[in-house]
Design a protein around this motif. Sequence first.
Motif, short mmCIF file in Angstrom:
data_model
loop_
_atom_site.label_atom_id
_atom_site.label_comp_id
_atom_site.label_asym_id
_atom_site.label_seq_id
_atom_site.Cartn_x
_atom_site.Cartn_y
_atom_site.Cartn_z
N LYS A 1 -49.25 98.47 12.00
CA LYS A 1 -50.15 98.53 13.16
C LYS A 1 -49.37 99.10 14.34
O LYS A 1 -48.29 98.61 14.68
N ASP B 1 -49.83 101.25 18.39
CA ASP B 1 -50.76 101.50 19.49
C ASP B 1 -51.72 102.62 19.09
O ASP B 1 -51.28 103.70 18.70
N GLY C 1 -53.78 102.68 16.48
CA GLY C 1 -54.20 102.77 15.09
C GLY C 1 -53.23 102.14 14.11
O GLY C 1 -52.41 101.30 14.47
N ARG C 2 -53.34 102.58 12.87
CA ARG C 2 -52.54 102.03 11.79
C ARG C 2 -52.01 103.17 10.91
O ARG C 2 -52.72 104.13 10.63
N ASP D 1 -61.34 106.67 10.20
CA ASP D 1 -61.62 105.40 10.86
C ASP D 1 -62.18 104.45 9.82
O ASP D 1 -63.02 104.83 8.99
N GLU E 1 -63.55 100.31 9.74
CA GLU E 1 -63.83 99.05 10.43
C GLU E 1 -63.34 99.08 11.88
O GLU E 1 -62.71 98.15 12.37
N GLY E 2 -63.58 100.22 12.56
CA GLY E 2 -63.25 100.35 13.97
C GLY E 2 -61.79 100.64 14.26
O GLY E 2 -61.39 100.63 15.43
N GLU E 3 -61.00 100.92 13.25
CA GLU E 3 -59.57 101.19 13.46
C GLU E 3 -59.24 102.60 12.95
O GLU E 3 -59.70 103.00 11.88
N PHE F 1 -56.88 105.32 11.29
CA PHE F 1 -55.82 105.31 10.28
C PHE F 1 -55.19 106.69 10.14
O PHE F 1 -55.89 107.70 10.20
#
Length: 155
Positions: A6, A8, A10-11, A80, A82-84, A86
């Motif tokens: 994780k 800042d 994103g992932r 993206d 689930e709102g994140e 990648f």
Amino acid sequence: MDLSIKLDGGRFNFRTAVILLDNERVLLHKNEYDEHWALPGGRVALFEETEATAVREMKEELDVDVEVERLLWFTENFFDFEGEAFHEIAAYYKVNLLSDLYKGNNIFHGKEGDRILLYQWFPIEQLRQVELYPYFLREGLKEIPTHTQFISIKD
């Protein structure tokens, strides 16, 4: 330690995916709550070779032994979920099954920790109608490349 970090904004993921074929069908899986399907596999552990990840993940999730045949694709994927946001690097290996595995047409179960995974064999010719990600696999699995390809994906 799995390489899913994780950061800042994103992932970052480092993943290995497994391509297991049987009579013009490919094995796909999904979490029981997901709408979309993907190839089996999982995150690469720190200092683990990607081929070893492919073998380990199949043993952990389905209790089957596989041998890696060859690397088909190496991808850089931006998406993206689930709102994140990648950024994922992935190695896609064609593997051969060394032990018995259900090959019927119905959904069957595997596991990953406490999560239930759903598995199913899908005819390759029908993948266009399957919500399969990354999207390139819907056509890419129809003609397995003769040499490793790099693909950059922005879904």
